[in-house]
Design an enzyme around this catalytic site. Sequence first.
Site, mmCIF file in Angstrom:
data_model
loop_
_atom_site.group_PDB
_atom_site.id
_atom_site.type_symbol
_atom_site.label_atom_id
_atom_site.label_comp_id
_atom_site.label_asym_id
_atom_site.label_seq_id
_atom_site.Cartn_x
_atom_site.Cartn_y
_atom_site.Cartn_z
ATOM 1 N N LYS A 55 5.109 -8.777 4.533
ATOM 2 C CA LYS A 55 3.749 -7.901 4.014
ATOM 3 C C LYS A 55 3.570 -8.534 2.630
ATOM 4 O O LYS A 55 2.340 -8.660 1.900
ATOM 5 C CB LYS A 55 3.875 -6.545 4.282
ATOM 6 C CG LYS A 55 3.570 -6.357 5.536
ATOM 7 C CD LYS A 55 3.619 -4.886 5.833
ATOM 8 C CE LYS A 55 3.158 -4.200 7.169
ATOM 9 N NZ LYS A 55 3.369 -2.579 7.472
ATOM 10 N N ALA A 69 6.070 -1.756 2.713
ATOM 11 C CA ALA A 69 6.864 -1.056 3.517
ATOM 12 C C ALA A 69 6.438 -1.292 4.961
ATOM 13 O O ALA A 69 5.467 -1.356 5.353
ATOM 14 C CB ALA A 69 6.863 0.537 2.780
ATOM 15 N N ASP A 70 7.487 -0.838 5.908
ATOM 16 C CA ASP A 70 7.312 -0.957 7.223
ATOM 17 C C ASP A 70 8.223 0.132 7.968
ATOM 18 O O ASP A 70 9.476 0.026 7.476
ATOM 19 C CB ASP A 70 7.331 -2.209 7.800
ATOM 20 C CG ASP A 70 6.431 -2.253 9.112
ATOM 21 O OD1 ASP A 70 5.351 -2.723 9.178
ATOM 22 O OD2 ASP A 70 7.186 -1.760 10.068
ATOM 23 N N THR A 71 7.704 0.919 8.785
ATOM 24 C CA THR A 71 8.738 1.949 9.631
ATOM 25 C C THR A 71 8.770 1.750 10.858
ATOM 26 O O THR A 71 7.878 1.230 11.404
ATOM 27 C CB THR A 71 8.117 3.325 9.372
ATOM 28 O OG1 THR A 71 7.907 3.454 7.823
ATOM 29 C CG2 THR A 71 9.010 4.376 9.835
#
Length: 192
Positions: A55, A69-71
């Site tokens: 990203k 960010a990524d969860t």
Amino acid sequence: MTTLPTLILASQSPRRAELLQRLSLPFEVRPADIDEEALGHLEPAPMAEALAARKAQTIWQPGQWVLAADTVVAIGNETLSKPQDVEENKAFLRRLSGRTHTVYTGFAIQQPEGRLHSEVVEAKVAFRVLQEWELEWYAGSGEGLDKAGGYGAQGLGMVLIERIEGDFYTVMGLPVSRVWQRLFELGYLGQR
């Protein structure tokens, strides 16, 4: 005090934007459009970190600070993405009921000259045993439909959680303390 440069937030998550607002950091939201399925073969922790890095790289332009960010929510090595509908949301909650799962939030910071720094932070989340009516109630609220794992710890989902081991904000989608430390270490906050 020197004005901080605008941080480009490569995420459409309103929760991440809210956290940056709370920190009084100047930022602009510019969601990254990436194919998240392309990294679906990775284990949960590397997947969260790789998605965040991709990203950041997609959005970055020379001279900009980018935060992405990524969860990823996982039961063992199986990930629970965002539920497609209320029925799938109920199925996710049924699987999480009475169990402990892991939430991985990867984040990436890309500096103005292009250097990329990424890492992943994890937290363990224990759900209490949920009643069928609670599954109906929560899934019916729609709150979990845009969230990995199908729940939001900061909203109505707070009633589902028995305990969290680790950083609450990792579960919310941005490990704020660690991001703050990295921004300082990389010289962004040192520009004050």
